[in-house]
Motif scaffolding. Structure first.
Motif, PDB file in Angstrom:
ATOM      1  N   VAL A  15      29.374  18.059  91.374  1.00  0.00           N
ATOM      2  CA  VAL A  15      29.417  16.963  92.346  1.00  0.00           C
ATOM      3  C   VAL A  15      28.923  17.482  93.695  1.00  0.00           C
ATOM      4  N   THR A  16      28.375  16.604  94.504  1.00  0.00           N
ATOM      5  CA  THR A  16      27.880  17.031  95.816  1.00  0.00           C
ATOM      6  C   THR A  16      28.961  16.966  96.894  1.00  0.00           C
ATOM      7  N   PHE A  51      37.246  19.835  86.157  1.00  0.00           N
ATOM      8  CA  PHE A  51      36.995  20.494  87.437  1.00  0.00           C
ATOM      9  C   PHE A  51      35.753  19.861  88.032  1.00  0.00           C
ATOM     10  N   LEU A  52      35.900  19.256  89.198  1.00  0.00           N
ATOM     11  CA  LEU A  52      34.750  18.780  89.956  1.00  0.00           C
ATOM     12  C   LEU A  52      34.333  19.940  90.845  1.00  0.00           C
ATOM     13  N   VAL A  53      33.140  20.455  90.625  1.00  0.00           N
ATOM     14  CA  VAL A  53      32.682  21.650  91.320  1.00  0.00           C
ATOM     15  C   VAL A  53      31.560  21.289  92.286  1.00  0.00           C
ATOM     16  N   GLU A  57      22.466  19.201  95.602  1.00  0.00           N
ATOM     17  CA  GLU A  57      21.954  17.851  95.333  1.00  0.00           C
ATOM     18  C   GLU A  57      21.165  17.828  94.020  1.00  0.00           C
ATOM     19  N   ASN A  58      21.140  16.669  93.391  1.00  0.00           N
ATOM     20  CA  ASN A  58      20.322  16.414  92.190  1.00  0.00           C
ATOM     21  C   ASN A  58      20.695  17.256  90.989  1.00  0.00           C
ATOM     22  N   ASP A 117      27.580  10.965  91.393  1.00  0.00           N
ATOM     23  CA  ASP A 117      26.457  11.900  91.346  1.00  0.00           C
ATOM     24  C   ASP A 117      25.549  11.653  90.147  1.00  0.00           C
ATOM     25  N   SER A 118      25.686  10.488  89.533  1.00  0.00           N
ATOM     26  CA  SER A 118      24.895  10.089  88.355  1.00  0.00           C
ATOM     27  C   SER A 118      25.160  10.943  87.126  1.00  0.00           C
ATOM     28  N   ASN A 119      26.343  11.590  87.075  1.00  0.00           N
ATOM     29  CA  ASN A 119      26.765  12.198  85.813  1.00  0.00           C
ATOM     30  C   ASN A 119      26.999  11.047  84.844  1.00  0.00           C
ATOM     31  N   LYS A 120      26.372  11.141  83.690  1.00  0.00           N
ATOM     32  CA  LYS A 120      26.390  10.058  82.706  1.00  0.00           C
ATOM     33  C   LYS A 120      27.437  10.362  81.631  1.00  0.00           C
TER      34      LYS A 120
END
Length: 136
Positions: A15-16, A51-53, A57-58, A117-120
């Protein structure tokens, strides 16, 4: 063999912005926040820790198959088509970016959704047999 892998305990998601993303997962997916600092957050939901790390970006957990189609790396399960339809409606009402409910030619139905973050991610209407036996 008694020394076998038993379960997936933790999944790491890039994640950003840890603060915004952890708030999103808590408010949109009803995740339970168990730890947070500037570089990571630990969330619990769907019988697992995530865990959101903090990442650049991108970056996402998605990948492209040999045909150039973007794929997800995780499928969440719900208990039946009515549960799938209900969570699809709930996600839509919460403003989560979701795809249409699909028939992919196998048992059950699916839809995809995305985080900030557009994680699908995928949601499937069929619970695994082992989960049913242990939990229902």
């Amino acid at each position: 063999m008694s020394d076998k892998l038993l379960r997936i305990g933790t999944t790491y998601i890039p994640v950003t912005n840890v603060e915004q993303s952890s708030d999103w997962y808590v408010s949109k997916l009803s995740a339970e926040l168990s730890y947070k600092d500037k570089d990571k957050a630990i969330l619990n939901f769907a019988d697992q820790s995530f865990f959101l790390v903090k990442s650049n970006e991108n970056q996402s957990s998605n990948f492209y198959d040999s045909n150039g189609v973007e794929r997800f790396s995780l499928t969440f399960e719900v208990n039946g088509l009515s549960a799938l339809e209900a969570i699809h409606k709930d996600f839509t009402e919460k403003g989560i970016r979701v795809g249409e409910i699909e028939n992919r030619g196998h048992a059950g139905r699916n839809f995809v959704f995305y985080d900030l973050d557009s994680n699908k991610f995928d949601v499937w209407s069929e619970l695994s047999t082992i989960f049913k036996e242990k939990n229902l």
